[in-house]
Motif scaffolding. Structure first.
Motif, PDB file in Angstrom:
ATOM      1  N   THR A 167      -5.810   5.462 -13.120  1.00 45.19           N
ATOM      2  CA  THR A 167      -6.434   6.766 -13.305  1.00 45.19           C
ATOM      3  C   THR A 167      -6.029   7.705 -12.170  1.00 45.19           C
ATOM      4  N   ASP A 168      -6.760   8.820 -12.066  1.00 46.52           N
ATOM      5  CA  ASP A 168      -6.505   9.770 -10.981  1.00 46.52           C
ATOM      6  C   ASP A 168      -7.242   9.386  -9.709  1.00 46.52           C
ATOM      7  N   ALA A 169      -7.791   8.189  -9.662  1.00 44.67           N
ATOM      8  CA  ALA A 169      -8.503   7.637  -8.501  1.00 44.67           C
ATOM      9  C   ALA A 169      -9.838   8.320  -8.256  1.00 44.67           C
ATOM     10  N   ARG A 170     -10.314   9.124  -9.206  1.00 47.45           N
ATOM     11  CA  ARG A 170     -11.590   9.813  -9.044  1.00 47.45           C
ATOM     12  C   ARG A 170     -12.566   9.517 -10.182  1.00 47.45           C
ATOM     13  N   ARG A 171     -12.238   8.557 -10.993  1.00 40.34           N
ATOM     14  CA  ARG A 171     -13.098   8.208 -12.114  1.00 40.34           C
ATOM     15  C   ARG A 171     -12.916   6.734 -12.453  1.00 40.34           C
ATOM     16  N   VAL A 172     -13.856   6.204 -13.238  1.00 39.15           N
ATOM     17  CA  VAL A 172     -13.757   4.834 -13.741  1.00 39.15           C
ATOM     18  C   VAL A 172     -13.784   4.910 -15.255  1.00 39.15           C
ATOM     19  N   LEU A 173     -12.772   4.375 -15.905  1.00 37.74           N
ATOM     20  CA  LEU A 173     -12.736   4.344 -17.359  1.00 37.74           C
ATOM     21  C   LEU A 173     -13.534   3.134 -17.860  1.00 37.74           C
ATOM     22  N   PRO A 174     -13.979   3.153 -19.112  1.00 46.78           N
ATOM     23  CA  PRO A 174     -14.730   2.008 -19.654  1.00 46.78           C
ATOM     24  C   PRO A 174     -13.960   0.699 -19.502  1.00 46.78           C
ATOM     25  N   ARG A 210      -6.710  14.427  -6.007  1.00 42.56           N
ATOM     26  CA  ARG A 210      -6.066  13.317  -6.721  1.00 42.56           C
ATOM     27  C   ARG A 210      -4.777  12.870  -6.030  1.00 42.56           C
ATOM     28  N   PHE A 211      -4.631  13.218  -4.768  1.00 42.05           N
ATOM     29  CA  PHE A 211      -3.378  13.016  -4.040  1.00 42.05           C
ATOM     30  C   PHE A 211      -2.829  11.599  -4.185  1.00 42.05           C
ATOM     31  N   TYR A 212      -3.670  10.590  -4.037  1.00 45.54           N
ATOM     32  CA  TYR A 212      -3.207   9.203  -4.093  1.00 45.54           C
ATOM     33  C   TYR A 212      -3.246   8.621  -5.505  1.00 45.54           C
ATOM     34  N   GLY A 213      -3.813   9.348  -6.457  1.00 43.21           N
ATOM     35  CA  GLY A 213      -3.889   8.853  -7.826  1.00 43.21           C
ATOM     36  C   GLY A 213      -2.516   8.772  -8.477  1.00 43.21           C
ATOM     37  N   TRP A 214      -2.324   7.761  -9.278  1.00 40.54           N
ATOM     38  CA  TRP A 214      -1.041   7.531  -9.953  1.00 40.54           C
ATOM     39  C   TRP A 214      -1.348   7.051 -11.360  1.00 40.54           C
ATOM     40  N   TRP A 215      -1.077   7.889 -12.356  1.00 38.69           N
ATOM     41  CA  TRP A 215      -1.541   7.576 -13.698  1.00 38.69           C
ATOM     42  C   TRP A 215      -0.571   8.120 -14.753  1.00 38.69           C
ATOM     43  N   GLY A 216      -0.865   7.738 -15.999  1.00 40.93           N
ATOM     44  CA  GLY A 216      -0.097   8.251 -17.125  1.00 40.93           C
ATOM     45  C   GLY A 216       1.386   7.969 -17.000  1.00 40.93           C
ATOM     46  N   ASP A 217       2.188   9.025 -17.165  1.00 42.68           N
ATOM     47  CA  ASP A 217       3.651   8.882 -17.122  1.00 42.68           C
ATOM     48  C   ASP A 217       4.243   9.287 -15.777  1.00 42.68           C
ATOM     49  N   MET A 218       3.403   9.356 -14.746  1.00 42.76           N
ATOM     50  CA  MET A 218       3.916   9.724 -13.430  1.00 42.76           C
ATOM     51  C   MET A 218       4.937   8.691 -12.952  1.00 42.76           C
ATOM     52  N   ALA A 219       6.070   9.182 -12.452  1.00 45.12           N
ATOM     53  CA  ALA A 219       7.116   8.276 -11.951  1.00 45.12           C
ATOM     54  C   ALA A 219       6.710   7.724 -10.591  1.00 45.12           C
ATOM     55  N   PHE A 220       7.088   6.477 -10.345  1.00 40.82           N
ATOM     56  CA  PHE A 220       6.727   5.826  -9.082  1.00 40.82           C
ATOM     57  C   PHE A 220       7.479   6.428  -7.898  1.00 40.82           C
ATOM     58  N   GLY A 221       8.774   6.663  -8.061  1.00 43.82           N
ATOM     59  CA  GLY A 221       9.600   7.135  -6.956  1.00 43.82           C
ATOM     60  C   GLY A 221       9.105   8.422  -6.309  1.00 43.82           C
ATOM     61  N   PRO A 222       8.920   9.501  -7.081  1.00 41.94           N
ATOM     62  CA  PRO A 222       8.433  10.752  -6.491  1.00 41.94           C
ATOM     63  C   PRO A 222       7.072  10.625  -5.832  1.00 41.94           C
ATOM     64  N   HIS A 223       6.200   9.797  -6.424  1.00 39.50           N
ATOM     65  CA  HIS A 223       4.867   9.622  -5.834  1.00 39.50           C
ATOM     66  C   HIS A 223       4.971   8.886  -4.506  1.00 39.50           C
ATOM     67  N   LEU A 224       5.822   7.879  -4.442  1.00 47.09           N
ATOM     68  CA  LEU A 224       6.043   7.151  -3.191  1.00 47.09           C
ATOM     69  C   LEU A 224       6.592   8.089  -2.117  1.00 47.09           C
ATOM     70  N   LEU A 225       7.552   8.916  -2.470  1.00 46.51           N
ATOM     71  CA  LEU A 225       8.131   9.856  -1.513  1.00 46.51           C
ATOM     72  C   LEU A 225       7.081  10.831  -0.990  1.00 46.51           C
ATOM     73  N   LYS A 226       6.198  11.287  -1.876  1.00 46.09           N
ATOM     74  CA  LYS A 226       5.148  12.216  -1.473  1.00 46.09           C
ATOM     75  C   LYS A 226       4.231  11.586  -0.435  1.00 46.09           C
ATOM     76  N   VAL A 227       3.867  10.332  -0.670  1.00 40.05           N
ATOM     77  CA  VAL A 227       2.978   9.639   0.265  1.00 40.05           C
ATOM     78  C   VAL A 227       3.689   9.390   1.594  1.00 40.05           C
ATOM     79  N   LEU A 228       4.945   8.969   1.536  1.00 37.43           N
ATOM     80  CA  LEU A 228       5.703   8.704   2.761  1.00 37.43           C
ATOM     81  C   LEU A 228       5.895   9.973   3.584  1.00 37.43           C
ATOM     82  N   ALA A 229       6.049  11.118   2.919  1.00 37.91           N
ATOM     83  CA  ALA A 229       6.351  12.363   3.620  1.00 37.91           C
ATOM     84  C   ALA A 229       5.118  13.054   4.190  1.00 37.91           C
TER      85      ALA A 229
END
Length: 275
Positions: A167-174, A210-229
């Motif tokens: 999820t977006d790290a701000r909610r809990v799904l059923p 939702r900075f650290y959230g990783w969900w749906g069709d988000m690509a892993f690479g760009p999200h990793l780069l964002k966190v590293l930077a």
């Protein structure tokens, strides 16, 4: 997925940001692959001697995952204690960082969808650390249940993400009750517990919640780069709730509902949404 959420805007990485990506990436990669090599070497001795049990190598996994947070500059906090009795762990799933956060403070083995085994880098790490891969097909339900039972009886704490997706790290799904069925087979319900765990992410100051959230069709690479930077990071907290006895519940649905309630109550964003 029972909700629709647009992705956060793309963050442009400047020259200094790329320097952080390079430095942190090299450090994280060195610790991760160095730990993996040591783990595989020790496993050559551990496997023949202890079989399915892994008394040594989980300590290496915990060390590597714990080191990831000072390398990334992310504050890491643990509240409560992991259970010691035979059983399984269930948690909310908000980011790929969950793997590090949940491994850093306990010895667990993740239960993951089969597709992850084929992912570059992540799949290799997952296989090496004892992840259980499952296919969501009725035809394989009995075989998977047998694997769960064998691992649990061997003393492994399997960790499930009952939401079935991140999820977006701000909610809990059923929570999906299907996987909880394995805990009611062959007398397991009389001897095991389930420990609900909440993972809480606090974004860097001034950044999207939702900075650290990783969900749906988000690509892993760009999200990793964002966190590293990221210069000034936020934090993550792992909250261990009181374990519950499987024998206290008549069905998988009741057990899933109780676990979901505990995890949801531990997430401050969910509490705010409910008011």
């Amino acid at each position: 997925m029972s909700w629709i959420e647009a992705e956060p805007p793309v963050t442009q990485i400047g020259a200094v940001g790329w320097a952080r990506v390079l430095w942190r990436g090299l450090m994280l990669g060195s610790v991760t692959f160095g730990g993996l090599i040591i783990l595989l070497l020790i496993r050559l001795i551990e496997a023949p001697k202890h079989g399915m049990r892994r008394p040594w190598t989980p300590h290496i996994t915990r060390f590597v995952c714990r080191m990831a947070f000072p390398i990334l500059g992310i504050e890491y906090k643990v509240t409560g204690l992991p259970m010691t009795q035979i059983g399984a762990v269930v948690a909310n799933h908000g980011s790929w960082l969950d793997i590090f956060a949940l491994n850093a403070c306990q010895s667990v083995y993740f239960v993951s969808k089969a597709e992850v085994a084929r992912w570059p880098f992540i799949g290799w790490l997952a296989r090496s650390t004892g992840t259980v891969f499952i296919r969501r097909a009725r035809s394989e339900a009995k075989a998977q249940q047998k694997i769960f039972e064998e691992r649990i009886r061997a003393g492994h704490h399997l960790l499930f993400f009952p939401e079935g997706t991140s999820t977006d790290a701000r909610r809990v799904l059923p929570f999906k009750p299907t996987l909880f069925e394995a805990f009611f087979s062959h007398g397991l319900d009389r001897i095991m517990q389930i420990q609900p765990v909440t993972v809480i992410y606090r974004p860097p100051e001034g950044e999207d919640p939702r900075f650290y959230g990783w969900w749906g069709d988000m690509a892993f690479g760009p999200h990793l780069l964002k966190v590293l930077a990221q210069k000034h990071q936020g934090g993550v907290e792992v909250v261990f709730h009181r374990p519950v006895n499987v024998s206290d519940f008549d069905s998988r649905k009741g057990l899933a509902a109780a676990a979901e309630s505990a995890v949801r109550a531990g997430l401050p964003y969910e509490i705010a949404r409910a008011r």
